[in-house]
Design a protein around this motif. Structure first.
Motif, PDB file in Angstrom:
ATOM      1  N   PHE A 295      21.560  26.709   5.656  1.00 31.81           N
ATOM      2  CA  PHE A 295      22.172  25.638   6.442  1.00 31.81           C
ATOM      3  C   PHE A 295      21.588  25.658   7.847  1.00 31.81           C
ATOM      4  CE2 PHE A 295      25.613  24.429   9.476  1.00 31.81           C
ATOM      5  CZ  PHE A 295      25.664  23.072   9.156  1.00 31.81           C
TER       6      PHE A 295
ATOM      7  N   PRO B 279      22.360  23.887  11.529  1.00 33.87           N
ATOM      8  CA  PRO B 279      23.167  22.954  12.322  1.00 33.87           C
ATOM      9  C   PRO B 279      22.248  22.064  13.158  1.00 33.87           C
ATOM     10  CG  PRO B 279      23.732  25.268  12.787  1.00 33.87           C
ATOM     11  CD  PRO B 279      22.471  25.276  12.012  1.00 33.87           C
ATOM     12  N   ALA B 280      22.635  20.814  13.335  1.00 28.79           N
ATOM     13  CA  ALA B 280      21.808  19.881  14.112  1.00 28.79           C
ATOM     14  C   ALA B 280      21.556  20.423  15.516  1.00 28.79           C
ATOM     15  CB  ALA B 280      22.500  18.522  14.181  1.00 28.79           C
ATOM     16  N   GLU B 281      22.566  21.132  16.089  1.00 29.03           N
ATOM     17  CA  GLU B 281      22.441  21.613  17.464  1.00 29.03           C
ATOM     18  C   GLU B 281      21.498  22.813  17.585  1.00 29.03           C
ATOM     19  OE1 GLU B 281      25.104  20.902  15.914  1.00 29.03           O
ATOM     20  OE2 GLU B 281      26.403  19.611  17.116  1.00 29.03           O
ATOM     21  N   LEU B 282      21.256  23.482  16.473  1.00 34.65           N
ATOM     22  CA  LEU B 282      20.411  24.671  16.508  1.00 34.65           C
ATOM     23  C   LEU B 282      19.336  24.549  15.430  1.00 34.65           C
ATOM     24  CD1 LEU B 282      23.233  27.407  16.658  1.00 34.65           C
ATOM     25  CD2 LEU B 282      21.743  26.737  18.541  1.00 34.65           C
TER      26      LEU B 282
ATOM     27  N   ASN C  83      17.666  27.491  13.787  1.00 36.62           N
ATOM     28  CA  ASN C  83      18.432  28.509  13.051  1.00 36.62           C
ATOM     29  C   ASN C  83      18.612  28.139  11.584  1.00 36.62           C
ATOM     30  OD1 ASN C  83      18.771  29.480  15.633  1.00 36.62           O
ATOM     31  ND2 ASN C  83      20.890  30.112  15.269  1.00 36.62           N
TER      32      ASN C  83
ATOM     33  N   TYR D 290      20.943  29.405   8.502  1.00 39.19           N
ATOM     34  CA  TYR D 290      22.016  30.304   8.092  1.00 39.19           C
ATOM     35  C   TYR D 290      21.972  30.443   6.576  1.00 39.19           C
ATOM     36  CZ  TYR D 290      23.726  29.885  12.808  1.00 39.19           C
ATOM     37  OH  TYR D 290      23.819  29.934  14.172  1.00 39.19           O
TER      38      TYR D 290
ATOM     39  N   GLN E  72      24.673  18.356   4.999  1.00 41.43           N
ATOM     40  CA  GLN E  72      25.884  17.548   4.852  1.00 41.43           C
ATOM     41  C   GLN E  72      25.590  16.183   4.240  1.00 41.43           C
ATOM     42  OE1 GLN E  72      28.586  17.879   8.011  1.00 41.43           O
ATOM     43  NE2 GLN E  72      29.673  15.991   7.589  1.00 41.43           N
TER      44      GLN E  72
ATOM     45  N   PHE F 149      32.303  25.271   8.138  1.00 43.60           N
ATOM     46  CA  PHE F 149      31.448  26.401   8.490  1.00 43.60           C
ATOM     47  C   PHE F 149      31.375  26.505   9.997  1.00 43.60           C
ATOM     48  CE2 PHE F 149      27.055  27.799   9.651  1.00 43.60           C
ATOM     49  CZ  PHE F 149      27.163  29.122   9.222  1.00 43.60           C
TER      50      PHE F 149
ATOM     51  N   LEU G 135      28.017  29.408  17.737  1.00 45.50           N
ATOM     52  CA  LEU G 135      28.752  28.232  18.231  1.00 45.50           C
ATOM     53  C   LEU G 135      30.180  28.281  17.704  1.00 45.50           C
ATOM     54  CD1 LEU G 135      26.068  25.479  17.396  1.00 45.50           C
ATOM     55  CD2 LEU G 135      26.631  26.316  19.677  1.00 45.50           C
TER      56      LEU G 135
ATOM     57  N   TYR H 209      31.583  22.824  11.200  1.00 52.45           N
ATOM     58  CA  TYR H 209      30.773  21.878  10.443  1.00 52.45           C
ATOM     59  C   TYR H 209      31.460  21.617   9.107  1.00 52.45           C
ATOM     60  CZ  TYR H 209      27.214  22.679  13.924  1.00 52.45           C
ATOM     61  OH  TYR H 209      26.547  22.751  15.111  1.00 52.45           O
TER      62      TYR H 209
ATOM     63  N   ILE I  56      30.769  20.587   6.230  1.00 55.77           N
ATOM     64  CA  ILE I  56      29.632  20.282   5.348  1.00 55.77           C
ATOM     65  C   ILE I  56      30.104  19.564   4.090  1.00 55.77           C
ATOM     66  CG2 ILE I  56      27.697  21.262   4.062  1.00 55.77           C
ATOM     67  CD1 ILE I  56      27.692  23.632   5.951  1.00 55.77           C
TER      68      ILE I  56
ATOM     69  N   GLN J 132      29.950  33.468   5.513  1.00 55.62           N
ATOM     70  CA  GLN J 132      28.932  34.235   4.790  1.00 55.62           C
ATOM     71  C   GLN J 132      29.476  35.550   4.238  1.00 55.62           C
ATOM     72  OE1 GLN J 132      25.114  34.085   6.439  1.00 55.62           O
ATOM     73  NE2 GLN J 132      24.359  35.951   5.494  1.00 55.62           N
TER      74      GLN J 132
END
Ligand SMILES: Nc1ncnc2c1ncn2[C@@H]1O[C@H](COP(=O)(O)OP(=O)(O)OP(=O)(O)O)[C@@H](O)[C@H]1O
Ligand SMILES: Nc1ncnc2c1ncn2[C@@H]1O[C@H](COP(=O)(O)OP(=O)(O)OP(=O)(O)O)[C@@H](O)[C@H]1O
Ligand SMILES: [Mg+2]
Ligand SMILES: [Mg+2]
Lengths: 363, 363
Positions: A274, A276-279, A282, A284, A311, B274, B279, B284, B286, B311
Motif C-alpha cells: 500500500f 499512501p498518496a501523501e507518502l 513509502n 507498506y 483504494q 489503515f 502519519l 485510510y 482503503i 500489519q
C-alpha cells in the motif's frame, strides 16, 4: 532485394517466447517488396502480445541489415492459438479458457479476473467473463449489472442464455440467474448440476479467451467445473501472507492432481503493498513482502505480476466500473502487464503442447 | 443497617443489558453486613463482562445512599449462562457455541475467531476454538501448531480426540487431522460426513464458550454444521466494501432461514481503516468507510466493533502468535472490547430467550 532475401533476413528474428524464428513459426504473411519498400504482416499468437514493439524493431533491423535504405512497414494481426482442435460440444467456439482460482477467499480473484478480461479485450481479443462463483458472485456488482435479466435465444433448437455486454466484454454471472435476495444453500450435488447447466446453457459464440472467475477454495465445484469445461489453464491469485500462500499451494496441488490435471498458467500476487498518496515513496507491505513471487519461484511456475493495494481498485469494484476502465494509470498498467504475461504464457503453453503432440505423432 | 436494608438498596441497581435490577436477577450472593462493613459477590452472566466497573460503582453508591459511612467490598464471580439445559449428546458440556461466519472469504473470520477466543479466555472464561474450515483451515498456522498430532483418549468406551492447548485455549482444527500436503477435494456428502465426525469425535469437556471458525460462503457445510452442532448464535464478520457487504447479507439471510434459524449475535467490521506509523492522524479507508456499521444498523443487529487494518495483526497470524498475545495495545484493545460485546450479546440473548421460554410456560 527479392522476397526470398527478405524472408531469409527475417528468419534471423526470433520469437523470444517460442524460441524459434518467425519464418519457421509461419508468422510472416502478405510480404510485398517494391524497390526499397518492404511490407509484411506478422501474425501474433495473441492480440495482447507484449512483444510487438520488440519484434517490430528486430524485423526492421533484420531487413535493413541486407538493405540499409529499406523502408519497412510491419503490420500486426493475430490469430489466437488454441489447443482445442476438436472442441466438442461444450463451448465449441472458445479458443482458450482461463480459470482464475485461489486457495483462499477474498484475495482478489474476481478483481483480477475482471481486469484481466478487460485488459485482454483492450489488446484486441474477443473476451468473455464467466462468473462461476455460485456462493458469492461478484460480477453483477463489479460491472454494475445487478438485476439485469439476460435474454434468451434459440440456437439449433435449444434455448440459450445470451451473455450481457459491457465495456466490450461478454459477461455472464450465476448471480444474474438466481435471485440474490435469498441466500442459496446449495447442497453438493445440486450445486454441481447448477454449475454444469450454467456452463452449457450460455451462448458465448466466438471467443479468443473466456476468463472464469471461480469460487474460492478447493471443493467439489472446482472438480465439477474442470470435469465440465475444457480449461486451458489456471491463473492462481494469492496475497503475500503465509496463510494465503498455504491455501494457494493447496490450489496448485489440487489442479495438478490426476483427477484434474490442469496446467498452471502462472501466479499473480495481489495486494502486494500500500502506498499512501501523501507518502508516494513509502510502500507498506501490510500483508507481507513478495510472498507470491517466492511461491512462484519455489514451485517453478510463471510469475505474472504484482498488483498493489489501491483504494481505487476497491472503489472500481464497488461502483461497477473496474479500474481498467478508469484513467488511473499506474494500477491500470499493472493489469495490462499482467494480461500480456497471461496471453504469452497461454501462447507458449499452446505452442509447447502442440509440439509435444506433434512429437508424439512423429515418433 | 441490616441485610434487608442493603438488598433493598441494591435492588435499585440495574443490570443495564438485561434491563432488570440485580436483586431480581439473583446476581447478589454471599451478602454479609457487620457494622459499617458490607460485602457481597455479584455473579455475572459472563466473566468477560465489560460492565464490571460500572456495576461496582453503582452498587457502592446505592449502599452508601442508605449509610454514607458504609465500607463496601464488591466481589465478582461469574456463571456463564446457557440455554442448553438438556444439552443432548453433542458437546454436552459446552455452554455457548459461537460460530464466526462471513459471506465473503478472506474478510478475517479466522483472525477474529482466534483473537475473540483468546480475549474471552483472558476474561476468565473456559474457551475452545474449533477450526471447521474444511477447505482452508487457518488455526494450525495462526497458533503455530502445524504438524502437531493430537492425542486420543477413551471416553465412555469411545476413542475421542483431545484438543491441543495453547495460550490457555483449547484448540482443534480439521487441518490437524488431514494431511495438509495433499489438497483434499471433498465432494459434498463426503465433506458433510467429515465435518459431522469432526464435531462429535473431539473431547472438549467443560467450556463456557466454543468459538467455531467457519469456512467462507454459504454452502452445504454450513447447513451440515448447524444441523450437527447446537449453535447459540453467529458472529458475522465483514469488511466495509460493498461486495463484502452483499455477501454478508447473504450470510445473514442464510442463518435466519427456516432451515437454519440461528440467532445473530452481532456484526464485526474488520480492516476498517489503515493508519501508517508515520502519519498516525491519518486513516485510510482503503476498503470503504463504516460499511459494516451501516449494515448492522440497517438489519438491526448488534454492532460489535471495528478492527483496524494493522500489519501486526497479519504478522501475528503468520508467525503463530495472535495479536492478542502480543503487547500491541491499541489493536488488542479493539479485540478485548469486541469480546466484551460478544459476551454481553450472548448473555442478553440467553436471558431474553429464557424469559420467552418462561413466558410461554406461564401463559
Ligand atoms: N489490489 C487491490 N487493491 C484494493 N482493493 C482490492 C484489490 N484487490 C481486490 N480488492 C478488493 O478486495 C475485495 C476482495 O476482492 P475480490 O472480491 O476480487 O476477491 P475474491 O478472491 O474474488 O473473493 P471471493 O473469494 O469472495 O470470491 C474487494 O472489495 C476488492 O475490490
Ligand atoms: N485487521 C486486520 N489487519 C491486518 N491483517 C488482517 C486483519 N484481519 C485479517 N488480516 C489478515 O488477512 C488475511 C485474511 O484473514 P483471515 O484468514 O482471518 O480471513 P478469513 O475470513 O478467515 O479467510 P477464509 O475465508 O480464507 O477463511 C490473513 O492474512 C490475516 O492475517
Ligand atoms: Mg470472487
Ligand atoms: Mg478462515
Amino acid at each position: 532485394m527479392t522476397k526470398d532475401d527478405v524472408l531469409k533476413a527475417l528468419s534471423t528474428v526470433q520469437e523470444p517466447d517460442l524460441g524459434k524464428d518467425i519464418v519457421t513459426l509461419n508468422m510472416v504473411r502478405d510480404l510485398t517488396v517494391e524497390g526499397n519498400y518492404v511490407s509484411f504482416t506478422i501474425v501474433l499468437t495473441t492480440p495482447a502480445c507484449p512483444l510487438k514493439e520488440l519484434l517490430k524493431k528486430n524485423c526492421i533491423d533484420a531487413v535493413q541489415s541486407i538493405n540499409k535504405n529499406a523502408l519497412v512497414t510491419v503490420n500486426f494481426t493475430s490469430s489466437t492459438t488454441t489447443l482445442r482442435s476438436d472442441k466438442g460440444s461444450v463451448l465449441p467456439n472458445v479458443k482458450n479458457i482461463i480459470a482464475v482460482v485461489s486457495g483462499k477467499g477474498g484475495v482478489g480473484k474476481s478483481t483480477v479476473a475482471a481486469n484481466l478480461a478487460l485488459a485482454l479485450s483492450k489488446g484486441g481479443a474477443k473476451v468473455g467473463l464467466m462468473d462461476a462463483d455460485i456462493y458469492g458472485p461478484s460480477v453483477p456488482i463489479m460491472f454494475g449489472v445487478r438485476g439485469e435479466r439476460p435474454m434468451m435465444i434459440e440456437v439449433e433448437g435449444k434455448g440459450m442464455i445470451v451473455p450481457l455486454e459491457r465495456f466490450g466484454l461478454k459477461l455472464m454471472s450465476i448471480g444474474l440467474l438466481v435471485d440474490e435476495k435469498n441466500a442459496v444453500v446449495w447442497r453438493g450435488p445440486m450445486a454441481s448440476s447448477a454449475i454444469r447447466q450454467f456452463v452449457t446453457d450460455v451462448y458465448w459464440d466466438q471467443l479468443d479467451y473466456l476468463v472464469i472467475d471461480m469460487p474460492p477454495g478447493t471443493g467439489d465445484i472446482h472438480l465439477t467445473l474442470v470435469q465440465t469445461v475444457p480449461v486451458t489453464g489456471v491463473v492462481v491469485v494469492t496475497t503475500p501472507q503465509d496463510v494465503a500462500l498455504a491455501d494457494a499451494k493447496k490450489g496448485i496441488a489440487m489442479f495438478g492432481q490426476a483427477q484434474m490435471n490442469v496446467p498452471i498458467i502462472g501466479l499473480v500476487e495481489n495486494m502486494s503493498y500500500f502506498t499512501p498518496a501523501e507518502l508516494p515513496q513509502n510502500k507498506y507491505y501490510i500483508f507481507g513482502k513478495e510472498g507470491g513471487k517466492r511461491l512462484a519461484a519455489e514451485y517453478d511456475i510463471p510469475f505474472l505480476g504484482q498488483i498493489p493495494l489501491v483504494q481505487s481498485i476497491r472503489e472500481g469494484g464497488d461502483i461497477g466500473i473496474p479500474i481498467l476502465m478508469s484513467d488511473e494509470d499506474i494500477t491500470k498498467h499493472a493489469f495490462l502487464e499482467l494480461a500480456g504475461n497471461v496471453a504469452r504464457s497461454v501462447s507458449m503453453s499452446n505452442a509447447h503442447m502442440k509440439s509435444e503432440e506433434i512429437a508424439e505423432v512423429v515418433e
